[in-house]
Each structure stands twice: as C-alpha cells, then as structure tokens.
Design a protein around this motif. Structure first.
Motif, PDB file in Angstrom:
ATOM      1  N   LEU A  65     -14.721   2.172  -0.438  1.00  0.00           N
ATOM      2  CA  LEU A  65     -15.654   1.052  -0.733  1.00  0.00           C
ATOM      3  C   LEU A  65     -15.671   0.853  -2.295  1.00  0.00           C
ATOM      4  CD1 LEU A  65     -18.696   2.898   1.095  1.00  0.00           C
ATOM      5  CD2 LEU A  65     -17.586   0.809   1.440  1.00  0.00           C
ATOM      6  N   ILE A  66     -15.228   1.822  -3.185  1.00  0.00           N
ATOM      7  CA  ILE A  66     -15.022   1.305  -4.458  1.00  0.00           C
ATOM      8  C   ILE A  66     -13.960   0.772  -4.748  1.00  0.00           C
ATOM      9  CG2 ILE A  66     -14.726   2.578  -6.630  1.00  0.00           C
ATOM     10  CD1 ILE A  66     -16.185   5.144  -5.966  1.00  0.00           C
ATOM     11  N   LEU A  67     -12.818   1.185  -4.106  1.00  0.00           N
ATOM     12  CA  LEU A  67     -11.550   0.416  -4.404  1.00  0.00           C
ATOM     13  C   LEU A  67     -11.845  -1.226  -3.992  1.00  0.00           C
ATOM     14  CD1 LEU A  67      -9.151   3.059  -3.442  1.00  0.00           C
ATOM     15  CD2 LEU A  67      -9.579   2.124  -5.723  1.00  0.00           C
ATOM     16  N   GLN A  68     -12.514  -1.401  -2.823  1.00  0.00           N
ATOM     17  CA  GLN A  68     -12.605  -2.689  -2.366  1.00  0.00           C
ATOM     18  C   GLN A  68     -13.528  -3.534  -3.378  1.00  0.00           C
ATOM     19  OE1 GLN A  68     -14.806  -1.910   1.350  1.00  0.00           O
ATOM     20  NE2 GLN A  68     -12.819  -2.175   2.668  1.00  0.00           N
ATOM     21  N   LYS A  69     -14.138  -3.291  -4.242  1.00  0.00           N
ATOM     22  CA  LYS A  69     -14.839  -4.018  -5.239  1.00  0.00           C
ATOM     23  C   LYS A  69     -14.079  -4.892  -6.371  1.00  0.00           C
ATOM     24  CE  LYS A  69     -19.115  -1.268  -4.813  1.00  0.00           C
ATOM     25  NZ  LYS A  69     -20.164  -0.424  -5.605  1.00  0.00           N
ATOM     26  N   ASN A  70     -12.975  -4.326  -6.309  1.00  0.00           N
ATOM     27  CA  ASN A  70     -11.844  -4.968  -7.236  1.00  0.00           C
ATOM     28  C   ASN A  70     -10.692  -5.538  -6.529  1.00  0.00           C
ATOM     29  OD1 ASN A  70      -9.364  -4.727  -8.928  1.00  0.00           O
ATOM     30  ND2 ASN A  70     -10.860  -4.705 -10.550  1.00  0.00           N
ATOM     31  N   LYS A  71     -10.446  -6.990  -6.961  1.00  0.00           N
ATOM     32  CA  LYS A  71      -9.491  -7.673  -6.036  1.00  0.00           C
ATOM     33  C   LYS A  71      -8.213  -7.200  -6.237  1.00  0.00           C
ATOM     34  CE  LYS A  71     -11.646 -12.070  -6.252  1.00  0.00           C
ATOM     35  NZ  LYS A  71     -11.450 -13.747  -6.728  1.00  0.00           N
ATOM     36  N   PHE A  72      -7.823  -6.418  -7.466  1.00  0.00           N
ATOM     37  CA  PHE A  72      -6.406  -5.861  -7.453  1.00  0.00           C
ATOM     38  C   PHE A  72      -6.398  -4.741  -6.722  1.00  0.00           C
ATOM     39  CE2 PHE A  72      -3.558  -2.985  -9.865  1.00  0.00           C
ATOM     40  CZ  PHE A  72      -2.292  -3.842  -9.790  1.00  0.00           C
ATOM     41  N   SER A  93     -10.902   1.882   8.130  1.00  0.00           N
ATOM     42  CA  SER A  93     -10.007   2.869   8.971  1.00  0.00           C
ATOM     43  C   SER A  93      -8.709   3.096   8.132  1.00  0.00           C
ATOM     44  CB  SER A  93      -9.831   2.578  10.373  1.00  0.00           C
ATOM     45  OG  SER A  93      -9.148   1.180  10.569  1.00  0.00           O
ATOM     46  N   PHE A  94      -8.397   1.927   7.723  1.00  0.00           N
ATOM     47  CA  PHE A  94      -6.910   1.953   7.159  1.00  0.00           C
ATOM     48  C   PHE A  94      -6.775   2.792   5.903  1.00  0.00           C
ATOM     49  CE2 PHE A  94      -3.570  -0.083   4.280  1.00  0.00           C
ATOM     50  CZ  PHE A  94      -2.345   0.257   5.229  1.00  0.00           C
ATOM     51  N   GLY A  95      -7.876   2.319   4.951  1.00  0.00           N
ATOM     52  CA  GLY A  95      -8.105   3.213   3.650  1.00  0.00           C
ATOM     53  C   GLY A  95      -8.243   4.576   3.986  1.00  0.00           C
ATOM     54  N   ILE A  96      -9.080   5.062   4.914  1.00  0.00           N
ATOM     55  CA  ILE A  96      -9.234   6.575   5.284  1.00  0.00           C
ATOM     56  C   ILE A  96      -8.145   7.219   5.693  1.00  0.00           C
ATOM     57  CG2 ILE A  96     -10.447   8.179   6.890  1.00  0.00           C
ATOM     58  CD1 ILE A  96     -12.673   5.909   7.088  1.00  0.00           C
ATOM     59  N   PRO A  98       0.731  -1.179  -0.025  1.00  0.00           N
ATOM     60  CA  PRO A  98       0.237   0.112  -0.058  1.00  0.00           C
ATOM     61  C   PRO A  98       0.816   1.276   0.107  1.00  0.00           C
ATOM     62  CG  PRO A  98      -0.639  -1.508   1.524  1.00  0.00           C
ATOM     63  CD  PRO A  98       0.267  -1.970   0.974  1.00  0.00           C
ATOM     64  N   TYR A  99       1.990   1.389   0.704  1.00  0.00           N
ATOM     65  CA  TYR A  99       3.094   2.298   0.592  1.00  0.00           C
ATOM     66  C   TYR A  99       3.354   2.504  -0.608  1.00  0.00           C
ATOM     67  CZ  TYR A  99       7.323   5.081   1.186  1.00  0.00           C
ATOM     68  OH  TYR A  99       8.048   5.933   0.926  1.00  0.00           O
ATOM     69  N   ILE A 100       3.658   1.764  -1.677  1.00  0.00           N
ATOM     70  CA  ILE A 100       4.193   1.847  -2.968  1.00  0.00           C
ATOM     71  C   ILE A 100       3.125   2.432  -3.802  1.00  0.00           C
ATOM     72  CG2 ILE A 100       5.176   0.738  -5.117  1.00  0.00           C
ATOM     73  CD1 ILE A 100       6.381  -1.384  -2.938  1.00  0.00           C
ATOM     74  N   PHE A 101       2.137   2.016  -3.733  1.00  0.00           N
ATOM     75  CA  PHE A 101       0.887   2.186  -4.840  1.00  0.00           C
ATOM     76  C   PHE A 101      -0.057   3.299  -4.396  1.00  0.00           C
ATOM     77  CE2 PHE A 101       1.556  -2.267  -6.088  1.00  0.00           C
ATOM     78  CZ  PHE A 101       1.522  -2.132  -7.446  1.00  0.00           C
ATOM     79  N   THR A 102       0.057   3.599  -2.921  1.00  0.00           N
ATOM     80  CA  THR A 102      -0.517   4.781  -2.778  1.00  0.00           C
ATOM     81  C   THR A 102       0.250   6.059  -2.974  1.00  0.00           C
ATOM     82  OG1 THR A 102      -1.458   3.739  -0.862  1.00  0.00           O
ATOM     83  CG2 THR A 102      -1.542   6.172  -0.705  1.00  0.00           C
ATOM     84  N   ILE A 126     -15.367  16.289   8.283  1.00  0.00           N
ATOM     85  CA  ILE A 126     -16.395  15.373   7.776  1.00  0.00           C
ATOM     86  C   ILE A 126     -16.272  15.008   6.301  1.00  0.00           C
ATOM     87  CG2 ILE A 126     -18.734  15.538   7.113  1.00  0.00           C
ATOM     88  CD1 ILE A 126     -19.224  17.257   9.620  1.00  0.00           C
ATOM     89  N   LEU A 127     -15.716  16.031   5.400  1.00  0.00           N
ATOM     90  CA  LEU A 127     -15.698  15.757   4.012  1.00  0.00           C
ATOM     91  C   LEU A 127     -14.482  14.624   3.668  1.00  0.00           C
ATOM     92  CD1 LEU A 127     -16.537  19.192   2.085  1.00  0.00           C
ATOM     93  CD2 LEU A 127     -17.993  16.889   2.300  1.00  0.00           C
ATOM     94  N   SER A 128     -13.486  14.832   4.364  1.00  0.00           N
ATOM     95  CA  SER A 128     -12.307  13.934   4.057  1.00  0.00           C
ATOM     96  C   SER A 128     -12.660  12.549   4.663  1.00  0.00           C
ATOM     97  CB  SER A 128     -10.952  14.492   4.779  1.00  0.00           C
ATOM     98  OG  SER A 128     -11.335  14.390   6.372  1.00  0.00           O
ATOM     99  N   ILE A 129     -13.347  12.458   5.713  1.00  0.00           N
ATOM    100  CA  ILE A 129     -13.702  11.036   5.871  1.00  0.00           C
ATOM    101  C   ILE A 129     -14.860  10.433   5.069  1.00  0.00           C
ATOM    102  CG2 ILE A 129     -15.032   9.678   7.870  1.00  0.00           C
ATOM    103  CD1 ILE A 129     -13.683  11.563   9.966  1.00  0.00           C
ATOM    104  N   THR A 130     -15.811  11.293   4.678  1.00  0.00           N
ATOM    105  CA  THR A 130     -16.660  10.760   3.733  1.00  0.00           C
ATOM    106  C   THR A 130     -16.259  10.342   2.481  1.00  0.00           C
ATOM    107  OG1 THR A 130     -18.336  12.042   4.933  1.00  0.00           O
ATOM    108  CG2 THR A 130     -19.141  11.230   2.871  1.00  0.00           C
ATOM    109  N   ILE A 131     -15.305  11.211   1.794  1.00  0.00           N
ATOM    110  CA  ILE A 131     -14.669  10.850   0.495  1.00  0.00           C
ATOM    111  C   ILE A 131     -14.051   9.905   0.620  1.00  0.00           C
ATOM    112  CG2 ILE A 131     -13.513  11.834  -1.285  1.00  0.00           C
ATOM    113  CD1 ILE A 131     -14.524  14.546  -0.683  1.00  0.00           C
ATOM    114  N   SER A 132     -12.980   9.959   1.608  1.00  0.00           N
ATOM    115  CA  SER A 132     -11.944   8.688   1.473  1.00  0.00           C
ATOM    116  C   SER A 132     -12.708   7.209   1.825  1.00  0.00           C
ATOM    117  CB  SER A 132     -11.125   9.004   2.598  1.00  0.00           C
ATOM    118  OG  SER A 132     -11.440   9.319   3.770  1.00  0.00           O
TER     119      SER A 132
END
Length: 336
Positions: A322-329, A278-281, A94-98, A311-317
């Motif tokens: 939720l979107i990124l979790q839908k794809n295995k990669f 929480s990790f993704g946020i 996650p460090y590399i790709f983020t 509020i917005l940073s938590i909501t958007i992240s």
C-alpha cells in the motif's frame, strides 16, 4: 466474466496458501536453517509436501488460462515485442529490484551471502529465493508466444505436449538451471492446460457426487506417488504419472471452485485488497516470516508461531504494498 472471477479467486487463495506453506515450512527442519526449530513437527512435513505439489502448478494453470484469454480477446498474436516488454516489466523488473532492495540485503544479514552466492543465486537466477517463480513464468511466457499461433488445443496435441515436456524434463538433468529454464520445462504442461481449458470453453459442470469422486481420486493418486516404486526405468514413467496426478488435482480444484457461488466473497473489501495486492505480498512475505521466526521460535508454541507468521507476514507485506503503490517509481519497479 464469471470464469475470470473464478480464475482470479483461485490465484488469490493459492497465494494465501503459499504464505501458509512458508509459515509452516520451518518446522519441517529443512527450511531457514539459520536457527533450529524448537520442535520439528513430522505431520507438518506431510502437509507442506501436499501443498507444494499443487500450489505452483495451479498458479501456472491460471496464468495460462489468462494468457490465452487475453491473446484471443485482443488478437495480438503478432505483437511479440510489445507483449514481451509488457511481461518483462511485469516479471523481470520486479525480480531485479526486489532482489537488490529486499532479498539480497536480508540474505547478507541472515545467510551471510558472499559475492559468489549473489551471482549464482540472483545474477544467474539459479536459486533466487521465492523469486524463482517470476523467472520461470517469464520463460514459459516466451515459449508460448512462439507457439501461440500454432496451438489448436486438441486432445492429440495435448498428448504431444505431455510427451515433449517429459523429454524436456529428462534433458534438463544435463543443463544448468540458469534463469530457471529447466524448471520452466516442468511447468509448461500446466500453462498449456490452462490454455486448453479456456480455448475449449470447459466450464465443467459436475454433480456433487462427481465432485466428491474427483476429490477422492485426486487424494488416492497423490498418495500413490509415495507407494509406487520410483527406481530404475520406472522413474521416467513416474515423471509422466506425476504430471497426470497434478493435472487431476488442478482440474478438481478448478471444477469445485467454478461451481461455487463466490460473488459475495469477490465483492468483499478485504478479499479485494488481497486480490489487488497478492503479487506484492508474494514478493515480500517470505523474509518477513524469517524475522518472525527469529523473534518467536524459542518463545511461543510452534503452532502459535505458524499462525502468527501467517497473519503478520500477510499484514506487513500488504502494508508495504500500500505504501509502495503511492509512488509511481516504486509501483513500477515492484510491479504493483
């Protein structure tokens, strides 16, 4: 499982506090200097300094607690390569790709990163924005893999660990902080402390009066850090004293939360979402705050901007997760 619920609760709440911390930090005048705050709020500086003193040590404490829980439960002290691969996938991938897909592109746009900046900050890991924590924690994990079989978590050993971390902190002044190795030295004690609490089954029960005393002592000891002179040879004693101050704060938080009835909160759907994501946020929130500040700094009152950023940073992240979790990669590369 109640103890693990307590630890998970502490981690989740601390993550939210970190987002709040970054939402306020701009108004100290020393963060995100692309633009100037419409107004510097001096009292915000005191709040952010207080938060910064305890949040990351609490995270590392919880990580140490869970690390030694999993080790003892699975009895996999000798499974070094498998464990390191697991931690590598969880923290370094996650460090590399983020870095590549999120932080560096935004940094190029907002901070005009050069190739040298990218190499120094991210390739060498010396200042990789909020991702410094991932590198630091990975190194702490590696160090503890080699010590896991030898640690007995006695009081004498605890004193020795404090002394060793003091020496490492001193020596780190002469070592470049590549891949956050020097930072990891200063956090080792909190990771070990988490293991100490777990191994000794310290689910400490205190009276209400004792809890209040602990809170008061934590606040007094924290305030004393600004009062005690920090010059000359006494500086080295202050390093050890600060470790005790933070440890006192961590155990105060642990005791107070462990004695609370958090079952209803932990079963709440909104809380569970934050706990799971929480990790993704943590990975994505900071850069979102940058853009919120750019949009609203000159339009809204600072306090409103802080609340909106939070509020917005938590909501958007969270929505991004939720979107990124839908794809295995994408789920794999971001550790979601």
């Amino acid at each position: 499982m109640k103890k693990l619920n307590n630890i998970s609760f502490i981690k989740t709440i601390t993550m939210l506090v970190v987002v709040l911390y970054h939402s306020m930090l701009f108004y100290t005048g020393n963060w995100f200097t692309v633009i100037k705050p419409v107004k510097v709020l001096n009292y915000i500086d005191y709040i952010t300094t207080f938060i910064n003193t305890y949040t990351m040590p609490i995270f590392v404490f919880c990580s140490g607690y869970l690390f030694f829980y999993q080790k003892r439960k699975n009895n996999k002290y000798n499974n070094l390569l498998i464990d390191i691969k697991k931690r590598f996938n969880r923290l370094v991938i996650p460090y590399i790709f983020t870095s590549l897909l999120w932080i560096i592109p935004i940094g190029i746009v907002l901070f005009k990163y050069t190739i040298n900046d990218i190499i120094k900050k991210f390739v060498l890991g010396m200042s990789p924005s909020q991702l410094w924590f991932l590198l630091m924690l990975f190194i702490v994990f590696i160090i503890n893999y080699f010590l896991a079989n030898k640690l007995k978590f006695t009081k004498k050993e605890f004193a020795l660990i404090i002394f060793i971390t003091f020496i490492l902190n001193y020596l780190s002044k002469y070592i470049p902080n590549y891949y956050q190795i020097c930072t990891s030295f200063s956090f080792l004690i909190y990771f070990y402390f988490g293991g100490f609490i777990y191994t000794n089954s310290l689910n400490i029960k205190c009276s209400k009066t004792m809890k209040k005393i602990l809170i008061l002592l934590s606040l007094i000891s924290y305030i004393s850090l600004d009062i005690i002179p920090n010059e000359g040879y006494i500086h080295y004693l202050i390093i050890i004293y600060k470790q005790f101050v933070v440890l006192l704060g961590v155990i105060t938080i642990y005791i107070n939360i462990s004695s609370c009835n958090i079952e209803k909160i932990c079963s709440n759907k909104i809380y569970k979402m934050f706990e799971n994501n929480s990790f993704g946020i943590y990975l994505f929130h900071q850069q979102i705050i940058y853009f919120i500040i750019l949009i609203f700094n000159y339009i809204l009152n600072p306090i409103i901007t802080i609340v909106l950023s939070f509020i917005l940073s938590i909501t958007i992240s969270n929505f991004m997760v939720l979107i990124l979790q839908k794809n295995k990669f994408t789920k794999f590369i971001f550790g979601l």
